[in-house]
Each structure stands twice: as structure tokens, then as C-alpha cells.
Design a protein around this motif. Sequence first.
Motif, PDB file in Angstrom:
ATOM      1  N   MET A  27     -44.639  14.549  76.012  1.00 28.12           N
ATOM      2  CA  MET A  27     -45.901  15.177  75.626  1.00 28.12           C
ATOM      3  C   MET A  27     -46.296  16.212  76.675  1.00 28.12           C
ATOM      4  SD  MET A  27     -46.737  13.867  72.738  1.00 28.12           S
ATOM      5  CE  MET A  27     -48.383  14.532  72.598  1.00 28.12           C
ATOM      6  N   ASN A  28     -47.055  17.222  76.241  1.00 30.96           N
ATOM      7  CA  ASN A  28     -47.507  18.287  77.139  1.00 30.96           C
ATOM      8  C   ASN A  28     -49.025  18.342  77.159  1.00 30.96           C
ATOM      9  OD1 ASN A  28     -44.891  19.472  77.715  1.00 30.96           O
ATOM     10  ND2 ASN A  28     -44.902  20.073  75.563  1.00 30.96           N
ATOM     11  N   PRO A  77     -40.744  17.153  69.433  1.00 28.05           N
ATOM     12  CA  PRO A  77     -39.850  15.999  69.287  1.00 28.05           C
ATOM     13  C   PRO A  77     -38.402  16.335  69.612  1.00 28.05           C
ATOM     14  CG  PRO A  77     -40.511  16.837  67.139  1.00 28.05           C
ATOM     15  CD  PRO A  77     -41.271  17.627  68.163  1.00 28.05           C
ATOM     16  N   SER A  78     -37.674  15.293  69.989  1.00 22.81           N
ATOM     17  CA  SER A  78     -36.249  15.442  70.251  1.00 22.81           C
ATOM     18  C   SER A  78     -35.477  14.744  69.134  1.00 22.81           C
ATOM     19  CB  SER A  78     -35.890  14.844  71.608  1.00 22.81           C
ATOM     20  OG  SER A  78     -36.144  13.467  71.614  1.00 22.81           O
ATOM     21  N   PRO A  79     -34.197  15.066  68.979  1.00 16.59           N
ATOM     22  CA  PRO A  79     -33.400  14.465  67.907  1.00 16.59           C
ATOM     23  C   PRO A  79     -33.374  12.934  67.931  1.00 16.59           C
ATOM     24  CG  PRO A  79     -32.226  16.319  68.861  1.00 16.59           C
ATOM     25  CD  PRO A  79     -33.438  16.085  69.719  1.00 16.59           C
ATOM     26  N   ASN A  80     -33.454  12.320  69.111  1.00 20.54           N
ATOM     27  CA  ASN A  80     -33.403  10.861  69.176  1.00 20.54           C
ATOM     28  C   ASN A  80     -34.706  10.201  68.690  1.00 20.54           C
ATOM     29  OD1 ASN A  80     -34.981  11.516  71.384  1.00 20.54           O
ATOM     30  ND2 ASN A  80     -34.025  10.034  72.749  1.00 20.54           N
ATOM     31  N   LEU A  88     -48.417   9.313  71.302  1.00 19.10           N
ATOM     32  CA  LEU A  88     -48.920  10.603  71.767  1.00 19.10           C
ATOM     33  C   LEU A  88     -49.663  10.419  73.086  1.00 19.10           C
ATOM     34  CD1 LEU A  88     -50.228  11.975  68.360  1.00 19.10           C
ATOM     35  CD2 LEU A  88     -47.990  12.311  69.407  1.00 19.10           C
ATOM     36  N   VAL A  89     -50.420   9.317  73.184  1.00 13.57           N
ATOM     37  CA  VAL A  89     -51.146   8.943  74.399  1.00 13.57           C
ATOM     38  C   VAL A  89     -51.000   7.434  74.542  1.00 13.57           C
ATOM     39  CG1 VAL A  89     -53.394   8.900  75.561  1.00 13.57           C
ATOM     40  CG2 VAL A  89     -52.818  10.834  74.077  1.00 13.57           C
ATOM     41  N   THR A 113     -50.634   6.905  68.341  1.00 15.32           N
ATOM     42  CA  THR A 113     -49.281   7.258  67.916  1.00 15.32           C
ATOM     43  C   THR A 113     -49.338   8.358  66.863  1.00 15.32           C
ATOM     44  OG1 THR A 113     -49.147   5.716  66.070  1.00 15.32           O
ATOM     45  CG2 THR A 113     -48.564   4.853  68.260  1.00 15.32           C
ATOM     46  N   LEU A 114     -48.189   8.845  66.500  1.00 17.01           N
ATOM     47  CA  LEU A 114     -48.093   9.864  65.457  1.00 17.01           C
ATOM     48  C   LEU A 114     -48.603   9.342  64.119  1.00 17.01           C
ATOM     49  CD1 LEU A 114     -47.140  12.763  64.991  1.00 17.01           C
ATOM     50  CD2 LEU A 114     -44.881  11.870  64.459  1.00 17.01           C
ATOM     51  N   GLU A 115     -48.726   8.021  63.995  1.00 15.72           N
ATOM     52  CA  GLU A 115     -49.240   7.443  62.753  1.00 15.72           C
ATOM     53  C   GLU A 115     -50.684   7.862  62.499  1.00 15.72           C
ATOM     54  OE1 GLU A 115     -49.455   3.046  60.908  1.00 15.72           O
ATOM     55  OE2 GLU A 115     -47.578   3.708  61.807  1.00 15.72           O
TER      56      GLU A 115
END
Length: 131
Positions: A27-28, A77-80, A88-89, A113-115
Motif C-alpha cells: 500500500m502507498n 496489486p501484484s500477480p500473486n 488495505l489498512v 480489506t478490499l471487501e
Amino acid sequence: FNVIWSLANSTNDLDGVAVRATLPSYMNWKGATIPSGAPITFDSTSGEIIWRVGELKAGVGYISPAKEIGFQVGFLPSPNQLGQTPELVSAVRVEGRDTFTDMLLQIEAPPLTLELEGDPKVEMHHRTVVK
């Protein structure tokens, strides 16, 4: 993502209130806060976010407006992470001293979360990482 933290206090006045969480390494921190100039810091080495609220009077969020702060974070996001619902936090920890009992009070909220539970604008297919 815009993250909003909101505090309420139903009973005794609190002092030395601080809210802490950590951003995962993927996260940034974007640096934008509302209100601007709010007492919030981000440590890029540890990923720790600290909102130094200070005093939180009894009745805040009940008979007067809740104490709130907003900040922005970014996620690439990364492929994994495909098919996952990443944090996210991290879990949010709040602590402060009850000025009547002189006890240190602590509470923890689950990770964001992204949820994005509770956000009616987020549809099911937006809740996981897709290609």
C-alpha cells in the motif's frame, strides 16, 4: 482509496487518545488528509499511521459530531494477489486515558480489506483482485 476514521465517546472524557494502524508494504500513503494539517503522521519505514487525537470529550458522536479524519492510500496489486481480498489498512488500535477513572482504555477494530464491508457502492466483483 479514501479511508475515514470516526471516533465517538459515550461516557467519560478521555485524554491522550491516539489511533494507530499500519499500511501493508504493497500500500502507498498518498499524503492527502481531511482536514488538511490534521495531527496524523505516517512512518514510511514501518508503515505506521498515527492520529494523535488528544482529548475526546464525553458525548462526542452522540450529542456532538463524531471526531473524524480522512486520508488517502493507494494500491497497486501484484500477480500473486489474484483472487484475494487483501488488507488495505491493518487492524486499527485506539487508546486513551479515562480522566475520571484514570484507566487506560484500548479497543481494536478489524482490518480494512478490499471487501469494503458496509460500502453499498462496492459490488461483489470489485472485492477481489482480478487480472
